[in-house]
Design a protein around this motif. Structure first.
Motif, PDB file in Angstrom:
ATOM      1  N   ASP A   3       0.813  -1.218   0.000  1.00 39.47           N
ATOM      2  CA  ASP A   3       0.000   0.000   0.000  1.00 39.47           C
ATOM      3  C   ASP A   3       0.848   1.270   0.000  1.00 39.47           C
ATOM      4  OD1 ASP A   3      -2.278  -1.511  -0.041  1.00 39.47           O
ATOM      5  OD2 ASP A   3      -2.663  -1.345   2.111  1.00 39.47           O
ATOM      6  N   GLU A   4       1.892   1.306   0.810  1.00 40.19           N
ATOM      7  CA  GLU A   4       2.745   2.495   0.887  1.00 40.19           C
ATOM      8  C   GLU A   4       3.521   2.681  -0.412  1.00 40.19           C
ATOM      9  OE1 GLU A   4       4.529   5.922   2.715  1.00 40.19           O
ATOM     10  OE2 GLU A   4       2.637   4.838   2.877  1.00 40.19           O
ATOM     11  N   GLY A   5       4.015   1.612  -0.991  1.00 41.61           N
ATOM     12  CA  GLY A   5       4.715   1.694  -2.264  1.00 41.61           C
ATOM     13  C   GLY A   5       3.797   2.186  -3.368  1.00 41.61           C
ATOM     14  N   GLN A   6       2.559   1.713  -3.369  1.00 35.06           N
ATOM     15  CA  GLN A   6       1.587   2.154  -4.372  1.00 35.06           C
ATOM     16  C   GLN A   6       1.274   3.633  -4.199  1.00 35.06           C
ATOM     17  OE1 GLN A   6       0.369   0.123  -6.942  1.00 35.06           O
ATOM     18  NE2 GLN A   6      -0.256   2.116  -7.710  1.00 35.06           N
ATOM     19  N   ARG A   7       1.156   4.091  -2.950  1.00 34.95           N
ATOM     20  CA  ARG A   7       0.875   5.501  -2.675  1.00 34.95           C
ATOM     21  C   ARG A   7       2.011   6.378  -3.210  1.00 34.95           C
ATOM     22  NH1 ARG A   7       2.386   9.414   0.277  1.00 34.95           N
ATOM     23  NH2 ARG A   7       3.866   8.224   1.492  1.00 34.95           N
ATOM     24  N   ILE A   8       3.252   5.957  -2.964  1.00 41.80           N
ATOM     25  CA  ILE A   8       4.412   6.725  -3.424  1.00 41.80           C
ATOM     26  C   ILE A   8       4.471   6.712  -4.952  1.00 41.80           C
ATOM     27  CG2 ILE A   8       6.941   6.739  -3.497  1.00 41.80           C
ATOM     28  CD1 ILE A   8       6.839   5.805  -0.553  1.00 41.80           C
ATOM     29  N   LEU A   9       4.233   5.563  -5.564  1.00 47.43           N
ATOM     30  CA  LEU A   9       4.247   5.471  -7.023  1.00 47.43           C
ATOM     31  C   LEU A   9       3.195   6.398  -7.622  1.00 47.43           C
ATOM     32  CD1 LEU A   9       5.268   4.157  -9.644  1.00 47.43           C
ATOM     33  CD2 LEU A   9       3.576   2.367  -9.274  1.00 47.43           C
ATOM     34  N   ASN A  10       1.999   6.398  -7.054  1.00 53.18           N
ATOM     35  CA  ASN A  10       0.929   7.270  -7.548  1.00 53.18           C
ATOM     36  C   ASN A  10       1.319   8.735  -7.429  1.00 53.18           C
ATOM     37  OD1 ASN A  10      -0.643   5.045  -8.139  1.00 53.18           O
ATOM     38  ND2 ASN A  10      -1.833   5.175  -6.262  1.00 53.18           N
ATOM     39  N   GLU A  11       1.915   9.111  -6.308  1.00 56.15           N
ATOM     40  CA  GLU A  11       2.333  10.499  -6.097  1.00 56.15           C
ATOM     41  C   GLU A  11       3.408  10.900  -7.103  1.00 56.15           C
ATOM     42  OE1 GLU A  11       2.696  14.331  -4.704  1.00 56.15           O
ATOM     43  OE2 GLU A  11       1.113  12.879  -4.306  1.00 56.15           O
ATOM     44  N   LEU A  12       4.392  10.036  -7.331  1.00 57.62           N
ATOM     45  CA  LEU A  12       5.446  10.335  -8.304  1.00 57.62           C
ATOM     46  C   LEU A  12       4.870  10.465  -9.715  1.00 57.62           C
ATOM     47  CD1 LEU A  12       8.282   7.984  -7.041  1.00 57.62           C
ATOM     48  CD2 LEU A  12       8.252  10.475  -6.932  1.00 57.62           C
ATOM     49  N   GLN A  13       3.949   9.574 -10.075  1.00 58.52           N
ATOM     50  CA  GLN A  13       3.341   9.649 -11.397  1.00 58.52           C
ATOM     51  C   GLN A  13       2.514  10.920 -11.548  1.00 58.52           C
ATOM     52  OE1 GLN A  13       1.317   5.850 -11.445  1.00 58.52           O
ATOM     53  NE2 GLN A  13       2.961   4.881 -12.613  1.00 58.52           N
ATOM     54  N   SER A  14       1.815  11.301 -10.491  1.00 56.59           N
ATOM     55  CA  SER A  14       1.021  12.526 -10.512  1.00 56.59           C
ATOM     56  C   SER A  14       1.910  13.748 -10.679  1.00 56.59           C
ATOM     57  CB  SER A  14       0.207  12.629  -9.217  1.00 56.59           C
ATOM     58  OG  SER A  14      -0.448  13.863  -9.154  1.00 56.59           O
ATOM     59  N   ARG A  15       3.033  13.777  -9.960  1.00 56.36           N
ATOM     60  CA  ARG A  15       3.967  14.898 -10.085  1.00 56.36           C
ATOM     61  C   ARG A  15       4.545  14.974 -11.493  1.00 56.36           C
ATOM     62  NH1 ARG A  15       7.381  15.060  -4.419  1.00 56.36           N
ATOM     63  NH2 ARG A  15       5.552  15.266  -3.080  1.00 56.36           N
ATOM     64  N   MET A  16       4.884  13.815 -12.054  1.00 59.22           N
ATOM     65  CA  MET A  16       5.433  13.800 -13.405  1.00 59.22           C
ATOM     66  C   MET A  16       4.393  14.311 -14.403  1.00 59.22           C
ATOM     67  SD  MET A  16       7.584  10.234 -13.434  1.00 59.22           S
ATOM     68  CE  MET A  16       7.727  10.238 -15.197  1.00 59.22           C
ATOM     69  N   HIS A  17       3.137  13.893 -14.229  1.00 60.81           N
ATOM     70  CA  HIS A  17       2.072  14.320 -15.125  1.00 60.81           C
ATOM     71  C   HIS A  17       1.869  15.834 -15.036  1.00 60.81           C
ATOM     72  CE1 HIS A  17      -1.547  14.257 -17.483  1.00 60.81           C
ATOM     73  NE2 HIS A  17      -2.235  14.794 -16.501  1.00 60.81           N
ATOM     74  N   ARG A  18       1.850  16.373 -13.808  1.00 56.99           N
ATOM     75  CA  ARG A  18       1.692  17.822 -13.624  1.00 56.99           C
ATOM     76  C   ARG A  18       2.867  18.567 -14.246  1.00 56.99           C
ATOM     77  NH1 ARG A  18      -0.128  16.477  -8.144  1.00 56.99           N
ATOM     78  NH2 ARG A  18       1.971  16.973  -7.457  1.00 56.99           N
ATOM     79  N   SER A  19       4.061  18.028 -14.091  1.00 54.86           N
ATOM     80  CA  SER A  19       5.250  18.653 -14.633  1.00 54.86           C
ATOM     81  C   SER A  19       5.213  18.693 -16.149  1.00 54.86           C
ATOM     82  CB  SER A  19       6.496  17.916 -14.155  1.00 54.86           C
ATOM     83  OG  SER A  19       7.642  18.407 -14.778  1.00 54.86           O
ATOM     84  N   HIS A  20       4.787  17.595 -16.779  1.00 52.97           N
ATOM     85  CA  HIS A  20       4.722  17.526 -18.234  1.00 52.97           C
ATOM     86  C   HIS A  20       3.620  18.424 -18.782  1.00 52.97           C
ATOM     87  CE1 HIS A  20       7.734  14.454 -18.914  1.00 52.97           C
ATOM     88  NE2 HIS A  20       7.261  13.804 -17.862  1.00 52.97           N
ATOM     89  N   SER A  21       2.502  18.552 -18.058  1.00 55.31           N
ATOM     90  CA  SER A  21       1.409  19.363 -18.571  1.00 55.31           C
ATOM     91  C   SER A  21       1.707  20.858 -18.459  1.00 55.31           C
ATOM     92  CB  SER A  21       0.094  19.024 -17.864  1.00 55.31           C
ATOM     93  OG  SER A  21       0.218  19.157 -16.474  1.00 55.31           O
ATOM     94  N   ARG A  22       2.679  21.248 -17.618  1.00 52.24           N
ATOM     95  CA  ARG A  22       3.074  22.663 -17.515  1.00 52.24           C
ATOM     96  C   ARG A  22       3.991  23.070 -18.665  1.00 52.24           C
ATOM     97  NH1 ARG A  22       5.145  22.394 -11.698  1.00 52.24           N
ATOM     98  NH2 ARG A  22       3.335  21.462 -10.772  1.00 52.24           N
ATOM     99  N   GLN A  23       4.636  22.096 -19.289  1.00 57.47           N
ATOM    100  CA  GLN A  23       5.626  22.414 -20.330  1.00 57.47           C
ATOM    101  C   GLN A  23       5.012  22.701 -21.652  1.00 57.47           C
ATOM    102  OE1 GLN A  23       8.303  19.092 -20.272  1.00 57.47           O
ATOM    103  NE2 GLN A  23       9.201  19.687 -18.343  1.00 57.47           N
TER     104      GLN A  23
END
Length: 91
Positions: free
Chosen positions: A71-91
């Motif tokens: 569960d904790e690994g999945q939470r971290i993976l989701n957060e990292l993917q969300s950050r990457m998505h937000r970062s790419h959509s700003r560019q």
């Protein structure tokens, strides 16, 4: 201010919530400044390894299946993917 007052003030800063909350960011910036990006990525991989169960199935390409994370690994993976998505959509 005398030395004792300065030490007390510095001790208060180090004990503050903001100092503790910004520690990962300061660590990351120092690594990036020193060319330590490979070390940072290695540290992230080690952290994720610790969060994964002992028996992990891999795809044919050798990638770890995200649904196999705890569960904790999945939470971290989701957060990292969300950050990457937000970062790419700003560019």
């Amino acid at each position: 201010m005398n030395e004792e007052q300065l030490r007390a003030e510095l001790k208060a800063v180090y004990a503050s919530s903001s100092w503790k909350l910004t520690a990962p960011m300061r660590y990351s910036v120092e690594l990036l400044k020193s060319g330590g990006l490979p070390k940072l990525l290695g540290d992230i991989k080690l952290m994720l390894k610790k969060l994964m169960p002992a028996k992990v199935e891999k795809t044919a390409a050798g990638e770890v299946m995200p649904d196999r994370l705890n569960d904790e690994g999945q939470r971290i993976l989701n957060e990292l993917q969300s950050r990457m998505h937000r970062s790419h959509s700003r560019q």
